[in-house]
Design a protein around this motif. Structure first.
Motif, PDB file in Angstrom:
ATOM      1  N   ARG A   1       0.151   5.319   0.734  1.00 19.27           N
ATOM      2  CA  ARG A   1      -0.833   6.299   1.226  1.00 19.27           C
ATOM      3  C   ARG A   1      -2.243   5.679   1.243  1.00 19.27           C
ATOM      4  NH1 ARG A   1       0.540   9.426  -2.937  1.00 19.27           N
ATOM      5  NH2 ARG A   1       2.787   9.440  -2.888  1.00 19.27           N
ATOM      6  N   ASP A   2      -2.311   4.539   1.933  1.00 16.07           N
ATOM      7  CA  ASP A   2      -3.592   3.838   2.126  1.00 16.07           C
ATOM      8  C   ASP A   2      -4.260   3.354   0.833  1.00 16.07           C
ATOM      9  OD1 ASP A   2      -3.515   3.821   4.775  1.00 16.07           O
ATOM     10  OD2 ASP A   2      -4.741   5.634   5.065  1.00 16.07           O
TER      11      ASP A   2
ATOM     12  N   GLN B   1       0.836  -1.211   0.000  1.00 15.63           N
ATOM     13  CA  GLN B   1       0.000   0.000   0.000  1.00 15.63           C
ATOM     14  C   GLN B   1       0.860   1.246   0.000  1.00 15.63           C
ATOM     15  OE1 GLN B   1      -3.130   0.006   2.902  1.00 15.63           O
ATOM     16  NE2 GLN B   1      -3.638  -2.132   2.532  1.00 15.63           N
TER      17      GLN B   1
END
Ligand SMILES: Nc1nc2c(ncn2[C@@H]2O[C@H](COP(=O)(O)OP(=O)(O)OP(=O)(O)O)[C@@H](O)[C@H]2O)c(=O)[nH]1
Length: 734
Positions: A598-599, A596
């Protein structure tokens, strides 16, 4: 020895001894030659496939048929029978009579065999020798097999009824004949014919490539249709169905489409290298003869040049050439009485008669089950539960029992008539109409579905990032036809099996956040891969929908950090359907957590990144016909040498999965290593065939600006075993 008298189906020969014994036992009750021709009419949308199919079938050509075929947008299937003059007519109304005749034949044969018992005696003897080989296993099967005598008696009881039907049929046909219908006469004469042709009219969806294994197989004759008015180099315009073509390549040409279909046929042909098993099965047909200018001779020449040019685009030694039949056809579909349709019909039959499967013999007592499946299809059932099939089996005159029923279904599957896998959750379903699988696939492709407002946000995320949350899945199912949503379990099981969808694993952060670590680990025998099913992450990813463009690959790796050389799977014939990459992504999603940033999942159109552990990541990407993989470490201090066994495991997973996607035993890709000194990985540059290092200890690199060689040990470092140096063979690189 039995196989000398009986033409044993090739598929049977591949079964285990127990199944083979069961098959021969079933044959003892009577056998019949089965000559079903599967004719696949393929090509791009609008080329004239449906018009051609219509001209091949009497009822459609003469516009006498009103009933709609069992049809989906994906494929129309028409079952046909041969008339005396060689023309084809729909088989629907004759089906019942056909079964009755086949059963009558069995009864007669059995009566005759009471007098002249030699063949049966021989069969018995051979079966006895089989019994000797597998005595314990056989006792089990014997208890499941109804004694031959009981079967004959129950059939004898039915004979009257069967004859009644036969008489009724004859009367009906005579009435038709008295209407001076030529066709009626021909049908009556020819109702004994054993040859049937099922004509499959494919819509041009290349998007559904993942499902092609169910449709394109070695037991098919193919007609590849090209519109002679379209230049090979012309780019297919959007209005010509590029949406359907769906991004195989941008700016794809008619030639690309031609090559796509021939490659797809080859990949699913079960071709075995070295054994020379390819027999021509592909007939090239040009349409729109009426639009071509010149004399008959000139347009014939033009058609030949067109196909010659198209075929010349394959490499010299391409196996594709071996699939192509010598006769080609040029048709005007607007002129149904054109003699070329009759000639094409004859050529198809003669081509089928040259195939290895022609005249194979099957047990006559399977007729009842064939009929049972047909009855279910007549009730418009596309998929049924296995337990329903078992129930029907119990009602039949001759019950096959579970083991024989499964063998029957597996063979039907191999012949492409149904879809059935005897493993995992898939064994609970029988797909009676293979086109159901396309319908199931289609419901995951966003089109103009009406979406509930409460789901809209997640729906948009699905369209953008291919994340299928449970509420979106429910919505997708709600919007689908009953034969899909009533079988939601089957849809999900099949789509997971085909690697169209996959459930992601939780990554390290999620685990740290307290998500339980106990996954239910299910081994799906069908896929041969471990399938972790983290219940708490109930969403799926649909890799073929990933549309976000990735950053350049080198922005994901730094030359200063420890990293493996780039491993490349280069596909032969310079062809790889993008679905292979999508399916590989699905496999990886099940094997390792998605990285992942940044999410957001690091999943892109053509690139995916996975966390092998907290410091090592795997990147896979593809361009054109090459899939690349590289493992990178984010810690400068870590040593790749300490991670070598995992690296090899990753390679094995990737390689095995790609092999599983291809339905043939000959290799269709080769492994290459990119020059380890290359700072930036360039597409199709500095690639060294790994097997070449079997012969050479070093090979000079033609790409890097500083002249150097790539040493065997460097090329094989990390991804391959050291023992390769001594033991590597050309067949398998471990
Ligand atoms: N002039 C001429 N028109 C043809 C010929 N063959 C097909 N057409 C026309 O081309 C159009 C498309 O033909 P179809 O048979 O529907 O093409 P298809 O390949 O089945 O297309 P899909 O069903 O969308 O995959 C129709 O309007 C046909 O009448 C031909 O030989 N000559």
């Amino acid at each position: 020895m039995l196989s000398e008298l009986t033409k044993t189906p090739e598929d049977i020969q591949q079964l285990d001894q127990k199944a083979i014994t069961l098959f021969y036992k079933a044959l003892k009750d009577g056998k019949e030659k089965v000559n079903n021709i599967r004719l696949m009419v393929v090509g791009m949308h609008g080329m004239g496939k449906t018009s051609l199919v219509n001209n091949l079938i009497w009822e459609f050509r003469n516009k006498t048929h009103t009933q709609q075929p069992l049809s989906t947008e994906g494929i129309d299937i028409h079952r046909c029978k041969l008339m005396t003059d060689g023309d084809w007519c729909l088989d629907e109304e004759l089906k019942r009579v056909k079964y009755e005749e086949r059963i009558q034949k069995l009864v007669c044969n059995n009566h005759m065999s009471k007098d002249t018992n030699s063949a049966t005696a021989f069969n018995d003897e051979t079966a006895n020798s089989n019994e000797r080989i597998t005595s314990t296993e056989d006792r089990e099967t014997q208890t499941q097999t109804e004694p031959l005598q009981t079967f004959k008696e129950s059939l004898a009881l039915q004979t009257d009824e069967i004859l009644q039907h036969g008489i009724k049929f004859a009367k009906k046909m005579l009435e038709t004949t008295s209407d001076n219908s030529e066709k009626g006469k021909a049908l009556l004469d020819e109702s004994k014919s054993e040859i049937t042709v099922s004509v499959w009219d494919f819509a041009g969806q290349t998007l559904y490539y993942s499902t092609h294994q169910f449709f394109l197989n070695k037991r098919s004759i193919y007609v590849v249709v090209m519109d002679m008015t379209k230049c090979l180099e012309d780019v297919v315009s959007k209005s010509d169905g590029i949406g359907i073509w769906c991004g195989l390549v941008d700016d794809c040409t008619y030639l690309d489409i031609f090559k796509f279909w021939l490659n797809a046929i080859h990949m699913n042909s079960d071709y075995q290298s070295g054994k020379r098993t390819i027999k021509p099965t592909v007939i090239l047909v040009g349409t729109r003869k009426d639009k071509m200018k010149g004399s008959a001779e000139e347009i014939e020449k033009k058609m030949n040049m067109y196909f010659d040019d198209a075929l010349c685009s394959f490499d010299n030694n391409s196996p594709i050439f071996e699939h192509i039949y010598r006769s080609r056809f040029l048709v005007n579909n607007l002129s149904p009485n054109d003699s070329s349709f009759g000639e094409l019909q004859k050529e198809i039959i003669s081509l089928a008669a040259q195939q290895d499967y022609w005249d194979e013999e099957y047990p006559v007592r399977w007729i009842h089950m064939e009929q049972t499946l047909d009855k279910m299809r007549a009730e418009k059932l596309l998929i049924v539960k296995m337990k329903d099939v078992e129930e029907q089996d119990l009602k039949n005159v001759h019950t096959l029992g579970k083991e024989e029923l499964i063998m029957f279904l597996e063979l039907q599957h191999k012949q492409g008539n149904i879809i059935f896998f005897n493993s995992g959750k898939l064994k609970d379903f029988v797909v009676l109409a293979p086109q159901w699988i396309i319908e199931a696939f289609k419901c995951f492709i966003p089109h103009n579905q009406k979406i509930e407002a409460t789901v809209l946000k997640d729906w948009e995320e699905y369209k953008k990032h291919a994340i299928l949350k449970p509420n979106v899945l429910r919505e997708v199912m709600k919007n689908s036809p009953p034969y899909i949503h009533q079988y939601e379990d089957a849809v999900i099981t099949y789509m997971e099996y085909l690697n169209v969808i996959a459930q992601p694993l939780p990554n390290a952060d999620a685990l740290d956040a307290g998500i339980p670590h106990t996954y239910e680990r299910v081994r799906e025998e069908t896929s041969g891969l471990y399938d972790y099913n983290p219940k708490m992450l109930n969403c799926h990813i649909v890799p073929c929908l990933l549309s976000r463009a990735p950053r350049p690959i080198d922005s994901f790796t730094s030359p200063d950090k420890p990293r493996t050389p780039v491993l490349a799977f280069v596909f032969c014939g310079k062809f790889m359907p993008p679905s292979f990459f999508h399916r590989l992504v699905a496999v990886c999603i099940r094997a390792w957590p998605i990285s992942q940033e940044r999410d957001q999942y690091c999943l892109f159109n053509g690139l995916a990144v996975f966390d092998l552990n907290s410091i090592y990541t795997l990147r896979i990407w593809y361009i054109d016909y090459i899939i690349y993989a590289r493992i990178v470490c984010c810690s400068e201090n870590a040593k790749l040498d300490n991670f070598v066994w995992r690296i090899k495991e990753v390679r094995r997973t990737l390689k095995k999965s790609l092999k599983d996607f291809v339905h043939q035993s000959s290799p269709v890709f080769d492994e290459y290593i990119q020059c380890p000194d290359m700072k930036v990985s360039l597409h199709n540059k500095g690639l060294f065939r790994v097997k070449q290092f079997h012969y050479d200890t070093e090979i000079s690199c033609p790409v890097c600006s500083i002249p150097h060689t790539v040493k065997r040990s460097d090329a094989r470092k990390h991804w391959f075993n050291k023992m390769l140096d001594q033991n590597d063979t050309d067949v398998e690189v471990n």
